[in-house]
Design a protein around this motif. Structure first.
Motif, mmCIF file in Angstrom:
data_model
loop_
_atom_site.group_PDB
_atom_site.id
_atom_site.type_symbol
_atom_site.label_atom_id
_atom_site.label_comp_id
_atom_site.label_asym_id
_atom_site.label_seq_id
_atom_site.Cartn_x
_atom_site.Cartn_y
_atom_site.Cartn_z
ATOM 1 N N LEU A 1 64.857 18.709 52.486
ATOM 2 C CA LEU A 1 65.530 17.333 51.951
ATOM 3 C C LEU A 1 67.049 18.003 51.933
ATOM 4 O O LEU A 1 67.978 16.990 52.121
ATOM 5 N N VAL A 2 67.379 19.181 51.426
ATOM 6 C CA VAL A 2 68.509 19.678 51.121
ATOM 7 C C VAL A 2 69.453 19.339 52.733
ATOM 8 O O VAL A 2 70.548 18.989 52.558
ATOM 9 N N VAL A 3 68.549 19.999 53.700
ATOM 10 C CA VAL A 3 69.150 20.164 55.003
ATOM 11 C C VAL A 3 69.529 18.518 55.447
ATOM 12 O O VAL A 3 70.594 18.396 55.882
ATOM 13 N N THR B 1 59.289 21.149 51.526
ATOM 14 C CA THR B 1 59.923 19.845 51.441
ATOM 15 C C THR B 1 61.131 19.783 50.591
ATOM 16 O O THR B 1 62.217 19.109 51.314
ATOM 17 N N GLY B 2 61.419 20.634 49.573
ATOM 18 C CA GLY B 2 62.817 20.514 48.948
ATOM 19 C C GLY B 2 63.828 21.042 49.862
ATOM 20 O O GLY B 2 64.973 20.374 50.107
ATOM 21 N N PRO B 3 63.782 22.206 50.414
ATOM 22 C CA PRO B 3 64.653 22.787 51.462
ATOM 23 C C PRO B 3 64.943 21.869 52.661
ATOM 24 O O PRO B 3 66.172 21.633 53.052
ATOM 25 N N VAL C 1 70.197 15.982 53.567
ATOM 26 C CA VAL C 1 71.408 15.314 52.846
ATOM 27 C C VAL C 1 72.796 16.115 53.437
ATOM 28 O O VAL C 1 73.856 15.498 53.529
ATOM 29 N N TRP C 2 72.739 17.164 53.536
ATOM 30 C CA TRP C 2 73.795 17.988 54.180
ATOM 31 C C TRP C 2 74.061 17.509 55.519
ATOM 32 O O TRP C 2 75.392 17.041 55.678
#
Lengths: 267, 307
Positions: free
Chosen positions: B69-71, B65-67, B73-74
């Motif tokens: 989300l980062v992608v 989930t975290g990774p 946003v990026w």
């Protein structure tokens, strides 16, 4: 009662023979020239306060005390099993493999299954130890001790960590197993009632010596309510140095109980 | 209200001794009397569930989930033109670059070289770590010879050994593999050794009572008991092999992911650097998951404990 013991000892050589066994830790003498014979096939209980050296004596007989050797005469059979207060099952081995620890061969596996069935754990062979309840784990530990077909079974407060109901059931089981296999048993306990209900002979260890050697000549199965056992109980408590105040406390408890019941009725 | 809860909890623990029974009975009698009027709210109180303090059930695929989300946003920031493409290129640029690098053959070569280095270094470090830990953990002489030496080795930053190793082993592949092996063996040794020497004395007693030979004691009790500790070291070792690689591939390398990234730095190709980082990340994640999987299989007896 002395004649009773003598009869047994003259019939056959004792399973365990201790002469002048002494053990001290850092100058503090825990066992002070203990002389003791355990006849073959006798169920003996060893009572004492905590710190009285009960476990030290048991560990010496079990051969677990590597420094006691040579400090006195000690002879014990080769086939000795020990049941500890904790079941001491290896968490990474299934129940049957735990029971078979140290035993070899196909024939051993059969004995392992039979032992598990005897303690009421048939069908749990493949279970992991942490899936067992405290009572079940202790049954498995008993099965493990049986597989070795011991001449001498040493039990170090084996029921001390169990709840009261499980303990009563385990008493029945131990007695039953003993009657079937007839090993010599030394049961270390601090519970006077447990000793009286189970054992044919009760020893009290006091200040590093056997302070009292009492044969309990009552038929089995015994009940906690047997009034004759009350006499043995009092002698043992006296030998343990439990004062009269305590026994009075006990009777007071009962009267309190009655009073409360009365109150309940009034409610 | 509070009195109700106390009486209900104490009355369940009646069986201990006669004296406690007496007080409990008296206590509950009094409490019942006092609470006669509040009967309704008492029932309500009993049906209400306690607030659970455990974190609850794990969310599905929670680790991703975290990774993810980062992608997201990026990608959103890149599409909105909020990111300088020279500093942080868009995700699709990175993907396109990796496609190009793959098809022109440089990326497969670099990955293979890096995998070989990390793999050989890891294998060597694993073997050395296990062998040393077994020797030190199972014999007092081995302990006297090995443990102090390894503790000393641990105190020296491994990357500080690079100049010396270049002089000893030359500037080729050998020194790189040797350094990775050192990075790997230390955590494996430390964890396995402490697990072996920290064996529960109660199990030692049990083995003596059951008449186990020294060899069977080691095989059936010491080693299985030390496995959880070994896996902790193994996971640290796997991660360590990737960490060492990045640094080592700056030094006289002609291929490898690190080499690719430092070349890209010279040409200002941030997209290529990101491709390298991404692949390092994937490899790290995959190898760690592989170790976890093996751990779960081997230590299946623990699962019942955690569930």
């Amino acid at each position: 009662m002395a004649t009773h013991t003598e009869q047994l000892t003259t019939e056959a050589a004792p399973t365990v023979r201790l002469r002048g066994l002494t053990r001290s830790f850092d100058g503090r003498t825990v066992l002070d020239h203990v002389d003791l014979d355990l006849p073959a096939g006798q169920l003996t209980a060893l009572l004492g306060h905590s710190g009285s050296g009960k476990s030290t004596l048991l560990r010496a007989i079990a051969g677990l005390d590597h420094e006691v050797v040579g400090s006195g005469g000690l002879s014990a059979p080769d086939r000795v099993s020990v049941v500890f207060q904790d079941s001491r099952l290896l968490p990474w081995r299934r129940v049957l493999d735990n029971v078979l620890l140290g035993a070899d061969g196909k024939e051993a596996a059969e004995r392992g299954r039979a032992a598990l069935a005897e303690v009421g754990l048939a069908g749990r062979e493949r279970a992991w130890p942490n899936e067992l309840s405290g009572g079940e784990a202790q049954r498995a530990a008993l099965a493990r001790s049986l597989v070795r077909e011991p001449e001498l079974l040493l039990a170090d407060e084996p029921f001390g960590a169990l709840d009261a109901l499980t303990r009563i059931r385990m008493h029945g089981l131990l007695r039953e197993l003993w009657e079937r296999h007839r090993p010599s048993v030394l049961l270390v306990t601090h519970d006077v009632d447990e000793a009286i209900v189970l054992a044919d002979r009760v020893l009290v260890l006091d200040q590093g010596r056997i302070g009292l050697d009492l044969a309990i000549d009552r038929p089995h199965p015994r009940s906690y309510r047997d009034p004759l056992l009350g006499e043995y109980r009092e002698r043992l408590l006296a030998a343990l140095g439990v004062t009269e105040d305590h026994t009075e406390d006990h009777t007071e408890d009962h009267t309190d109980d009655k009073n409360d019941k009365d109150q309940e009725v009034h409610q | 209200m509070t009195t109700t809860t106390t009486t209900t909890t104490t009355s369940t623990s009646t069986s201990t001794s006669t004296s406690t029974t007496a007080t409990v009975v008296a206590g509950s009698a009094g409490a019942v009397e006092a609470l006669d009027g509040a009967e309704g709210s008492l029932a309500a109180r009993r049906t209400r569930r306690r607030r659970g303090l455990a974190p609850g059930k794990r969310l599905p695929a929670s680790r991703l989930t975290g990774p993810a989300l980062v992608v997201v946003v990026w990608a959103v920031a890149s599409a909105a033109g909020q990111l300088d493409p020279g500093a942080i290129p868009a995700p699709w640029t990175v993907l396109r670059t990796s496609g190009q690098l793959w098809s022109d053959g440089t990326l497969p070569t670099d990955i293979l070289t890096s995998l070989q280095r990390a793999g050989s270094g890891f294998a060597l470090g694993l073997t050395a770590g296990v062998a040393l830990a077994l020797t030190a953990g199972l014999s007092r002489i081995g302990e006297a010879l090995i443990d102090g030496t390894v503790q000393l080795n641990r105190a020296i930053p491994t990357l500080g050994l690079i100049p010396l190793f270049i002089l000893w082993l030359g500037i080729g592949e050998t020194f790189k593999i040797a350094i990775i092996a050192i990075v790997v063996y230390i955590p494996i040794y430390l964890n396995l050794y402490s697990a072996l020497s920290g064996i529960d004395h109660r199990f030692v007693e049990l083995a003596e009572v059951q008449g186990l030979s020294k060899l069977r004691f080691i095989r059936e009790i010491v080693i299985p008991g030390a496995l959880p500790g070994f896996f902790v070291g193994l996971r640290l070792g796997v991660t360590g092999s990737w960490l060492g690689l990045v640094v080592l591939e700056q030094i006289n390398a002609t291929s490898g992911l690190g080499y690719m990234m430092f070349q890209a730095q010279n040409y200002g190709r941030t997209d290529v650097i990101l491709v390298g980082l991404l692949i390092y990340g994937i490899f790290g994640l995959v190898s760690d998951s592989a170790v976890r999987l093996i751990e779960r299989r081997v230590l299946s007896w623990r699962r019942t404990l955690n569930s």
